[in-house]
Motif scaffolding. Sequence first.
Motif, PDB file in Angstrom:
ATOM      1  N   THR A 167       0.775  11.122  -0.978  1.00 22.92           N
ATOM      2  CA  THR A 167       1.800  10.112  -0.705  1.00 22.92           C
ATOM      3  C   THR A 167       1.643   9.528   0.692  1.00 22.92           C
ATOM      4  O   THR A 167       1.712   8.299   0.876  1.00 22.92           O
ATOM      5  CB  THR A 167       3.199  10.721  -0.866  1.00 22.92           C
ATOM      6  OG1 THR A 167       3.328  11.253  -2.193  1.00 22.92           O
ATOM      7  CG2 THR A 167       4.283   9.673  -0.638  1.00 22.92           C
ATOM      8  N   LEU A 168       1.427  10.375   1.678  1.00 22.66           N
ATOM      9  CA  LEU A 168       1.252   9.887   3.053  1.00 22.66           C
ATOM     10  C   LEU A 168       0.009   9.004   3.164  1.00 22.66           C
ATOM     11  O   LEU A 168       0.038   7.962   3.833  1.00 22.66           O
ATOM     12  CB  LEU A 168       1.153  11.065   4.018  1.00 22.66           C
ATOM     13  CG  LEU A 168       2.438  11.874   4.231  1.00 22.66           C
ATOM     14  CD1 LEU A 168       2.164  13.082   5.132  1.00 22.66           C
ATOM     15  CD2 LEU A 168       3.543  11.007   4.841  1.00 22.66           C
ATOM     16  N   CYS A 169      -1.061   9.403   2.510  1.00 18.09           N
ATOM     17  CA  CYS A 169      -2.278   8.581   2.521  1.00 18.09           C
ATOM     18  C   CYS A 169      -2.035   7.232   1.852  1.00 18.09           C
ATOM     19  O   CYS A 169      -2.519   6.194   2.326  1.00 18.09           O
ATOM     20  CB  CYS A 169      -3.415   9.321   1.821  1.00 18.09           C
ATOM     21  SG  CYS A 169      -4.057  10.721   2.763  1.00 18.09           S
ATOM     22  N   ALA A 170      -1.273   7.229   0.753  1.00 17.41           N
ATOM     23  CA  ALA A 170      -0.960   5.974   0.065  1.00 17.41           C
ATOM     24  C   ALA A 170      -0.088   5.077   0.926  1.00 17.41           C
ATOM     25  O   ALA A 170      -0.279   3.855   0.970  1.00 17.41           O
ATOM     26  CB  ALA A 170      -0.268   6.262  -1.266  1.00 17.41           C
ATOM     27  N   PHE A 171       0.869   5.671   1.627  1.00 16.25           N
ATOM     28  CA  PHE A 171       1.723   4.891   2.525  1.00 16.25           C
ATOM     29  C   PHE A 171       0.894   4.178   3.595  1.00 16.25           C
ATOM     30  O   PHE A 171       1.243   3.080   4.033  1.00 16.25           O
ATOM     31  CB  PHE A 171       2.746   5.801   3.206  1.00 16.25           C
ATOM     32  CG  PHE A 171       3.951   6.112   2.365  1.00 16.25           C
ATOM     33  CD1 PHE A 171       4.237   5.391   1.222  1.00 16.25           C
ATOM     34  CD2 PHE A 171       4.807   7.140   2.711  1.00 16.25           C
ATOM     35  CE1 PHE A 171       5.343   5.670   0.435  1.00 16.25           C
ATOM     36  CE2 PHE A 171       5.926   7.436   1.940  1.00 16.25           C
ATOM     37  CZ  PHE A 171       6.189   6.702   0.799  1.00 16.25           C
ATOM     38  N   LEU A 172      -0.188   4.804   4.018  1.00 18.33           N
ATOM     39  CA  LEU A 172      -1.056   4.201   5.036  1.00 18.33           C
ATOM     40  C   LEU A 172      -2.064   3.239   4.420  1.00 18.33           C
ATOM     41  O   LEU A 172      -2.310   2.151   4.947  1.00 18.33           O
ATOM     42  CB  LEU A 172      -1.789   5.308   5.797  1.00 18.33           C
ATOM     43  CG  LEU A 172      -2.768   4.854   6.886  1.00 18.33           C
ATOM     44  CD1 LEU A 172      -2.043   4.087   7.989  1.00 18.33           C
ATOM     45  CD2 LEU A 172      -3.503   6.054   7.467  1.00 18.33           C
ATOM     46  N   LEU A 173      -2.660   3.639   3.285  1.00 19.41           N
ATOM     47  CA  LEU A 173      -3.702   2.833   2.653  1.00 19.41           C
ATOM     48  C   LEU A 173      -3.175   1.498   2.159  1.00 19.41           C
ATOM     49  O   LEU A 173      -3.840   0.464   2.313  1.00 19.41           O
ATOM     50  CB  LEU A 173      -4.308   3.617   1.487  1.00 19.41           C
ATOM     51  CG  LEU A 173      -5.344   2.890   0.639  1.00 19.41           C
ATOM     52  CD1 LEU A 173      -6.591   2.608   1.458  1.00 19.41           C
ATOM     53  CD2 LEU A 173      -5.701   3.707  -0.601  1.00 19.41           C
ATOM     54  N   TYR A 174      -1.993   1.501   1.564  1.00 22.72           N
ATOM     55  CA  TYR A 174      -1.441   0.287   0.953  1.00 22.72           C
ATOM     56  C   TYR A 174      -1.330  -0.870   1.954  1.00 22.72           C
ATOM     57  O   TYR A 174      -1.864  -1.964   1.695  1.00 22.72           O
ATOM     58  CB  TYR A 174      -0.096   0.614   0.311  1.00 22.72           C
ATOM     59  CG  TYR A 174       0.749  -0.582  -0.042  1.00 22.72           C
ATOM     60  CD1 TYR A 174       0.356  -1.460  -1.061  1.00 22.72           C
ATOM     61  CD2 TYR A 174       1.941  -0.845   0.625  1.00 22.72           C
ATOM     62  CE1 TYR A 174       1.126  -2.555  -1.390  1.00 22.72           C
ATOM     63  CE2 TYR A 174       2.716  -1.936   0.294  1.00 22.72           C
ATOM     64  CZ  TYR A 174       2.309  -2.794  -0.706  1.00 22.72           C
ATOM     65  OH  TYR A 174       3.071  -3.878  -1.021  1.00 22.72           O
ATOM     66  N   PRO A 175      -0.660  -0.702   3.093  1.00 27.55           N
ATOM     67  CA  PRO A 175      -0.561  -1.847   4.013  1.00 27.55           C
ATOM     68  C   PRO A 175      -1.905  -2.236   4.620  1.00 27.55           C
ATOM     69  O   PRO A 175      -2.153  -3.419   4.859  1.00 27.55           O
ATOM     70  CB  PRO A 175       0.422  -1.363   5.080  1.00 27.55           C
ATOM     71  CG  PRO A 175       0.372   0.113   5.026  1.00 27.55           C
ATOM     72  CD  PRO A 175       0.106   0.452   3.594  1.00 27.55           C
ATOM     73  N   LEU A 176      -2.781  -1.246   4.867  1.00 33.09           N
ATOM     74  CA  LEU A 176      -4.091  -1.575   5.432  1.00 33.09           C
ATOM     75  C   LEU A 176      -4.887  -2.465   4.475  1.00 33.09           C
ATOM     76  O   LEU A 176      -5.463  -3.479   4.882  1.00 33.09           O
ATOM     77  CB  LEU A 176      -4.868  -0.293   5.731  1.00 33.09           C
ATOM     78  CG  LEU A 176      -4.391   0.543   6.921  1.00 33.09           C
ATOM     79  CD1 LEU A 176      -5.217   1.825   7.033  1.00 33.09           C
ATOM     80  CD2 LEU A 176      -4.465  -0.255   8.216  1.00 33.09           C
ATOM     81  N   ALA A 177      -4.919  -2.074   3.192  1.00 37.57           N
ATOM     82  CA  ALA A 177      -5.643  -2.868   2.199  1.00 37.57           C
ATOM     83  C   ALA A 177      -5.002  -4.236   2.030  1.00 37.57           C
ATOM     84  O   ALA A 177      -5.695  -5.255   1.936  1.00 37.57           O
ATOM     85  CB  ALA A 177      -5.677  -2.118   0.865  1.00 37.57           C
ATOM     86  N   ALA A 178      -3.671  -4.280   2.002  1.00 38.34           N
ATOM     87  CA  ALA A 178      -2.969  -5.547   1.804  1.00 38.34           C
ATOM     88  C   ALA A 178      -3.171  -6.484   2.990  1.00 38.34           C
ATOM     89  O   ALA A 178      -3.434  -7.680   2.815  1.00 38.34           O
ATOM     90  CB  ALA A 178      -1.480  -5.290   1.578  1.00 38.34           C
ATOM     91  N   PHE A 179      -3.070  -5.962   4.221  1.00 38.60           N
ATOM     92  CA  PHE A 179      -3.266  -6.803   5.404  1.00 38.60           C
ATOM     93  C   PHE A 179      -4.702  -7.323   5.466  1.00 38.60           C
ATOM     94  O   PHE A 179      -4.933  -8.467   5.859  1.00 38.60           O
ATOM     95  CB  PHE A 179      -2.937  -6.034   6.679  1.00 38.60           C
ATOM     96  CG  PHE A 179      -1.471  -6.013   7.003  1.00 38.60           C
ATOM     97  CD1 PHE A 179      -0.759  -7.196   7.202  1.00 38.60           C
ATOM     98  CD2 PHE A 179      -0.792  -4.804   7.114  1.00 38.60           C
ATOM     99  CE1 PHE A 179       0.598  -7.179   7.495  1.00 38.60           C
ATOM    100  CE2 PHE A 179       0.566  -4.782   7.411  1.00 38.60           C
ATOM    101  CZ  PHE A 179       1.262  -5.973   7.606  1.00 38.60           C
TER     102      PHE A 179
END
Length: 266
Positions: free
Chosen positions: A39-51
Motif C-alpha cells: 500500500t505504501l509503495c502504491a501511494f508513492l508509485l501512483y502520483p510519480l507515474a501520473a505526474f
Amino acid sequence: MEDYMKMFMEETNWYNEIVLPKKLHSMLPHFLRSWLRTTLCAFLLYPLAAFFCVNFWKRYASSSKEKMPSKREMVWQALGAYQSIPFSTLFSTGFEWMAENGWTQCYPRISDVGWPSYVIYTIIYLFIVEFGVYWAHRLMHDIKPIYKYIHAPHHRYSKENIISPFTGWSGHPLDGALQETPYGIILMFVPVHFTTFLGLFLVEAVWGVIIHDRSDPKAWPIMGSNYHTFHHTSGRYNYGNYTIFMDWFFGTLRHPKLNANHVKPS
C-alpha cells in the motif's frame, strides 16, 4: 516442501524490511506487513507515474488541440484513487499469501525450471491474463448491477477533456481489485516465477495510469491510451488490457479515429 515454501516468505519479508521501519515490522503479522508495504509503495508509485505522464502530456498537448482537465479535477481523481488503493493492494497481498502457502504453481528460482520453460510459462501466463482481464472488464459492463455500483464511478470520466493519468486508479474500491483477480486465479494453474509475477503486477499498476494519458501512440498491437479513451467516451468497446487481440477476436475492437463520430449509447 516446507523449506521450499519458506523461500517465498523470505523474499516478501526482504521487501517488507526495506519499506517498513524495524519496530513496525516486528509488531505486525506477516500478512499485514506485506499489505502495508504494498500500500505504501502504491501511494508513492501512483502520483510519480501520473505526474510523469502529465508532464509528457503537456509537451504533447502543446502541439495539439487537446485540453487538459483542471488541476482541481485531477486532485479529485487522485483522492478517488487513494480511497481505492488499500482495497486493490489487499487483493495483491492475498495473491502473495497464496504463493507463500502453496496454493499456486509459483516457483522461487528460475533455475527450478530453466530459462526455456521460464520464457514459455511467462508467455502463456500473460496470454491467459490478457484473456481474463478482457472478460473481467467486459463483464463489469455487461452485468448491470456490477456496472452500476462498482464500475460506473470510474466511467464518470466519460468526456475526453476530463480524462487524465490520475483517472487510472480512480473509482470504486472494488473496481481495480476485481480486474486484478485473473492475475491470482491463473497462478493456481500456470507455473510462474514469483519475482516475475510481482514485477508484472507492478507493470500492470503503472499501465493503468499510462492508458489514461490520452496520447496517440502508434505501437500496434498495443491497446494504447487512444483506444482506451474511446472506451471511456463510447461507454463500451476496447476492453482489452495490453493488446487489441482479445477485442479483435471477440468483435469489440473499435479504432478511435475510424469511429470518431460514434455516439455514446444511452
